[in-house]
Design a protein around this motif. Sequence first.
Motif, short mmCIF file in Angstrom:
data_model
loop_
_atom_site.label_atom_id
_atom_site.label_comp_id
_atom_site.label_asym_id
_atom_site.label_seq_id
_atom_site.Cartn_x
_atom_site.Cartn_y
_atom_site.Cartn_z
N GLN A 67 0.82 -1.20 0.00
CA GLN A 67 0.00 0.00 0.00
C GLN A 67 0.86 1.26 0.00
OE1 GLN A 67 -2.92 -0.08 3.16
NE2 GLN A 67 -3.49 -2.20 2.73
N ALA A 68 1.94 1.23 0.77
CA ALA A 68 2.85 2.37 0.80
C ALA A 68 3.49 2.58 -0.57
CB ALA A 68 3.91 2.16 1.87
N GLU A 69 3.87 1.50 -1.22
CA GLU A 69 4.44 1.61 -2.57
C GLU A 69 3.45 2.24 -3.53
OE1 GLU A 69 5.44 -2.42 -3.30
OE2 GLU A 69 7.30 -2.38 -2.13
N GLN A 70 2.17 1.90 -3.38
CA GLN A 70 1.14 2.48 -4.23
C GLN A 70 0.98 3.97 -3.98
OE1 GLN A 70 1.06 -0.08 -6.57
NE2 GLN A 70 -0.99 0.80 -6.81
N VAL A 71 1.12 4.37 -2.72
CA VAL A 71 1.03 5.79 -2.39
C VAL A 71 2.11 6.58 -3.11
CG1 VAL A 71 1.44 7.46 -0.51
CG2 VAL A 71 -0.12 5.53 -0.17
N VAL A 72 3.33 6.07 -3.08
CA VAL A 72 4.44 6.77 -3.75
C VAL A 72 4.28 6.74 -5.26
CG1 VAL A 72 6.94 6.75 -4.09
CG2 VAL A 72 6.00 6.37 -1.81
N THR A 73 3.85 5.60 -5.80
CA THR A 73 3.64 5.47 -7.25
C THR A 73 2.58 6.45 -7.74
OG1 THR A 73 4.31 3.15 -7.25
CG2 THR A 73 2.97 3.90 -9.11
N GLU A 74 1.47 6.54 -6.99
CA GLU A 74 0.40 7.46 -7.36
C GLU A 74 0.88 8.91 -7.30
OE1 GLU A 74 -2.87 7.59 -4.63
OE2 GLU A 74 -4.24 8.48 -6.10
N ALA A 75 1.66 9.23 -6.28
CA ALA A 75 2.18 10.58 -6.17
C ALA A 75 3.12 10.92 -7.32
CB ALA A 75 2.90 10.75 -4.83
N SER A 89 11.92 11.32 -8.00
CA SER A 89 12.30 10.10 -7.31
C SER A 89 11.37 9.92 -6.12
CB SER A 89 13.76 10.16 -6.82
OG SER A 89 13.92 11.21 -5.88
N GLY A 90 11.25 8.69 -5.64
CA GLY A 90 10.38 8.42 -4.51
C GLY A 90 10.99 7.37 -3.61
N GLU A 91 10.66 7.46 -2.32
CA GLU A 91 11.22 6.50 -1.38
C GLU A 91 10.27 6.32 -0.19
OE1 GLU A 91 15.37 5.58 1.10
OE2 GLU A 91 15.14 7.44 -0.05
N ILE A 92 10.18 5.07 0.25
CA ILE A 92 9.49 4.75 1.49
C ILE A 92 10.56 4.63 2.57
CG2 ILE A 92 8.08 3.04 2.68
CD1 ILE A 92 7.12 2.18 -0.16
N ILE A 93 10.41 5.40 3.63
CA ILE A 93 11.41 5.40 4.69
C ILE A 93 10.74 4.99 5.99
CG2 ILE A 93 13.09 6.79 5.98
CD1 ILE A 93 13.27 8.63 3.56
N ASP A 94 11.28 3.96 6.61
CA ASP A 94 10.72 3.50 7.88
C ASP A 94 10.90 4.58 8.94
OD1 ASP A 94 10.21 1.17 6.57
OD2 ASP A 94 11.67 -0.05 7.66
N GLY A 95 9.82 4.95 9.59
CA GLY A 95 9.91 5.94 10.65
C GLY A 95 8.65 6.77 10.77
N GLU A 96 8.55 7.50 11.86
CA GLU A 96 7.43 8.40 12.09
C GLU A 96 7.54 9.60 11.15
OE1 GLU A 96 5.46 11.84 13.58
OE2 GLU A 96 7.63 11.57 13.80
#
Length: 293
Positions: A67-75, A89-96
């Motif tokens: 789901q997080a990957e889809q958020v970045v892809t959509e953005a 570029s886009g990245e999912i980063i673990d953290g608050e």
Amino acid sequence: MNSANGAAVVVGVDGSESSLRAVRLAAVEAAHRNRPLRIVHGFIWPLLRVPVNAPAGGPPGAGLRHQAEQVVTEAAAEAEATVPGLRISGEIIDGEAAAVLLGEAPAAAMIVLGDRGLGGFSALVVGSVAVQVAVHADCPVLVARGTDRADGPVVVGVDGSEAARLAAEFAIEAASVRGAPLVALHAYQHPASTGPGDMQPLVHDEGELRSEEERVVAESTAGLGERWPDVPVRRETTRGRPTTVLAEASRRARLLVVGREGRGELTGLLLGSVSQSLLHHADCLVAVIRAPR
């Protein structure tokens, strides 16, 4: 602002419509400044020890990380549609969310956020994420809120402080790329007592007071017209509380720019009533600029 070559405009996303609005704004800002766009999603679930991958035997596309990957892809798709050919570029980063964005700030040209969100960005402007990012970020923070306008001025609140001077520089550059005029606005009130033994006179010379306040505006904007001759600059002094005056000015503005630390009513901007009022009630985009530490 980080002016290093290649410094990106960073936008925080969470899949909400507000964050997609921020993506569109960030894409335009990146294009204006000839900078890449970096899309970041703060992925808090691993910190909470929640399973993030698809369960065995689950349907394709299941799982929080997908789901997080889809958020970045959509953005990214939204940014490309807004400014075709933009470096993205886009990245999912673990953290608050706030911690992730603050980690991006030292290398960023700007951080862009929506004013409402989901998950880690929930209630962005009224909660801790906005306060933490705007108070501690080492770069300008731009919040997508209020009305999008194709006309009207860029308005900057000035008070003679170093933060206000930097805010004015940011504002006139923003006005230049938008083809907009700049209004440098200073709100003032009669001097008040600061404590026992420091009583102020009951009667003030209005002419002298206005002259002093006009000097404050002139100092905050000195030399800007020569550096950006394409931008018409109007300097205004208005008696009243900065909260009220700036919020009212935002009703006709494309962008409202304020310094994070100032003097008088603007001191500790993002920790006091001025900032809370502007972030809740400004009717346009709001940019917060900090002075160097």
